[in-house]
Structures are given as structure tokens and as C-alpha cells.
Design a protein around this motif. Structure first.
Motif, PDB file in Angstrom:
ATOM      1  N   ASP A 181       4.855   7.258  -7.114  1.00 10.59           N
ATOM      2  CA  ASP A 181       4.493   6.903  -5.698  1.00 10.59           C
ATOM      3  C   ASP A 181       3.604   5.870  -5.564  1.00 10.59           C
ATOM      4  O   ASP A 181       3.420   5.258  -4.630  1.00 10.59           O
ATOM      5  CB  ASP A 181       4.101   8.169  -5.161  1.00 10.59           C
ATOM      6  N   VAL A 182       2.788   5.810  -6.584  1.00 10.49           N
ATOM      7  CA  VAL A 182       1.543   4.717  -6.298  1.00 10.49           C
ATOM      8  C   VAL A 182       1.602   3.471  -7.152  1.00 10.49           C
ATOM      9  O   VAL A 182       0.883   2.549  -7.380  1.00 10.49           O
ATOM     10  CB  VAL A 182       0.114   5.460  -6.752  1.00 10.49           C
ATOM     11  N   LEU A 226       0.558  12.642  -4.858  1.00 10.50           N
ATOM     12  CA  LEU A 226       1.345  11.376  -5.099  1.00 10.50           C
ATOM     13  C   LEU A 226       1.499  11.291  -6.619  1.00 10.50           C
ATOM     14  O   LEU A 226       0.626  11.544  -7.385  1.00 10.50           O
ATOM     15  CB  LEU A 226       0.684  10.023  -4.721  1.00 10.50           C
ATOM     16  N   ASP A 240      -4.258  10.768  -5.194  1.00  6.18           N
ATOM     17  CA  ASP A 240      -4.553  10.958  -4.069  1.00  6.18           C
ATOM     18  C   ASP A 240      -3.609  10.503  -2.884  1.00  6.18           C
ATOM     19  O   ASP A 240      -3.200   9.243  -3.035  1.00  6.18           O
ATOM     20  CB  ASP A 240      -5.923  10.649  -3.578  1.00  6.18           C
ATOM     21  N   ASP A 241      -3.391  11.332  -1.908  1.00  5.53           N
ATOM     22  CA  ASP A 241      -2.757  10.550  -0.690  1.00  5.53           C
ATOM     23  C   ASP A 241      -3.703  10.141   0.250  1.00  5.53           C
ATOM     24  O   ASP A 241      -5.074  10.191   0.090  1.00  5.53           O
ATOM     25  CB  ASP A 241      -1.588  11.734   0.094  1.00  5.53           C
ATOM     26  N   GLN A 242      -3.523   9.797   1.432  1.00 11.65           N
ATOM     27  CA  GLN A 242      -4.250   9.141   2.537  1.00 11.65           C
ATOM     28  C   GLN A 242      -5.226  10.391   3.084  1.00 11.65           C
ATOM     29  O   GLN A 242      -6.219   9.826   3.614  1.00 11.65           O
ATOM     30  CB  GLN A 242      -3.549   8.697   3.781  1.00 11.65           C
ATOM     31  N   ASP A 243      -4.901  11.628   2.628  1.00 13.35           N
ATOM     32  CA  ASP A 243      -6.072  12.698   3.200  1.00 13.35           C
ATOM     33  C   ASP A 243      -6.896  13.239   1.839  1.00 13.35           C
ATOM     34  O   ASP A 243      -7.469  14.140   1.883  1.00 13.35           O
ATOM     35  CB  ASP A 243      -5.100  13.755   3.684  1.00 13.35           C
ATOM     36  N   GLY A 244      -6.777  12.390   0.817  1.00 11.79           N
ATOM     37  CA  GLY A 244      -7.480  12.698  -0.518  1.00 11.79           C
ATOM     38  C   GLY A 244      -7.146  14.021  -1.307  1.00 11.79           C
ATOM     39  O   GLY A 244      -7.729  14.520  -2.007  1.00 11.79           O
ATOM     40  N   LYS A 245      -5.828  14.316  -0.953  1.00 11.50           N
ATOM     41  CA  LYS A 245      -5.249  15.411  -1.431  1.00 11.50           C
ATOM     42  C   LYS A 245      -4.214  14.997  -2.737  1.00 11.50           C
ATOM     43  O   LYS A 245      -3.699  13.784  -2.434  1.00 11.50           O
ATOM     44  CB  LYS A 245      -4.311  16.368  -0.795  1.00 11.50           C
TER      45      LYS A 245
END
Length: 148
Positions: free
Chosen positions: A68-69, A64, A56-61
Motif C-alpha cells: 500500500d505504501v 496499510l 500508518d494511514d492518514q489517521d495515524g492507525k
């Protein structure tokens, strides 16, 4: 080759009552090898694994990747991914590669993941293992080189 990947908040593998590997965030990867698999197949799986956007990205999608994480991998050899259950009630494992070939490709796979700057923990090839994980999501995805 086949890989069942599970997004994990934490996971560990125990062999003979001793912890062999543990991660705090990343993917649990069950890896199976069949007779005609090659290093090219392993390379394909590695590329998919480290770049698949399932975190999940900062918007919960889910935008990544493992890279990336800064996630880790807990890699477990799993010949039963090639079980054939079409006849009877007992699976046969004739489609699984023999131990020598499977072990070589499994280790190659793990080395190639590490080459991508991903920390890899493992179980012990050919041993009875207990795997514990907290599947985040849950997210579980099957990758198969026959689909490339």
C-alpha cells in the motif's frame, strides 16, 4: 523460517566498508533459516510480509501494508535468529540451516518478494555486515513459520 521485521524510514547495509544495499522507506527484514524449512515456508513469510498492515494511514492507525505504501525491503540473512541460549553463556547455532540450504532459501525469499512488485536490496550472504536503520515507531515484529 524466522523473520524479524522493522519498519524503517531509512536503512543501509555495509559489507567491507562498501554499501551493499540501501532503502529510504519500508522494512528491514532479518531472515533466518532452519533445517526443515522449505519454499512453502518462504512463500508464507513473503505473503505475511507484503500484506501485514503495519504502516500508518492518514489517521495515524496501522492500516496499510508494504504494498500500500510502495515500501522497499532491505533483506539481511541472519543465521543467529536460530541461536539456542538454553545452556551456558555461548549460544549454539545447531538449529540454523547449513549455508547451502540457507542461501538457497534466502535468495528464493528475496525473489518472491520482488515478484510482489516490491523493490529488494540485500546484504551479502555469509559476510560480516553492518546494518544501520532508523526504526519508525519503533515497530519491530517477529514472524515465524512455526506459527502458521
Amino acid at each position: 523460517m524466522r523473520a524479524v521485521i522493522q519498519r524503517a524510514r531509512g536503512a543501509s547495509v555495509t559489507v567491507n566498508e562498501s554499501t551493499a544495499g540501501t532503502i529510504d522507506h519500508g522494512l528491514v527484514v532479518l531472515v533466518g533459516v532452519t533445517h526443515d524449512d522449505t519454499r512453502e515456508d518462504a512463500d508464507y513469510l513473503v505473503h505475511k510480509l507484503v500484506h501485514l498492515r503495519i504502516f500508518d494511514d492518514q489517521d495515524g492507525k496501522m492500516n496499510l501494508s508494504l504494498k500500500d505504501v510502495a515500501g522497499k525491503v532491505l533483506s539481511i540473512s541472519q543465521f543467529t535468529l536460530y541461536a539456542d541460549t538454553r545452556k551456558g553463556r555461548r549460544p549454539n547455532y545447531l538449529n540454523a540451516a547449513g549455508p547451502e540450504q540457507a542461501n538457497e532459501l534466502y535468495h528464493y525469499f528475496n525473489q518472491q518478494v520482488e515478484q510482489q512488485d516490491i523493490h529488494v536490496e540485500t546484504g551479502e550472504f555469509g559476510e560480516m555486515m553492518q546494518v544501520q536503520l532508523t526504526n519508525s515507531g519503533p515497530v519491530t515484529i517477529i514472524l515465524d513459520t512455526d506459527d502458521k
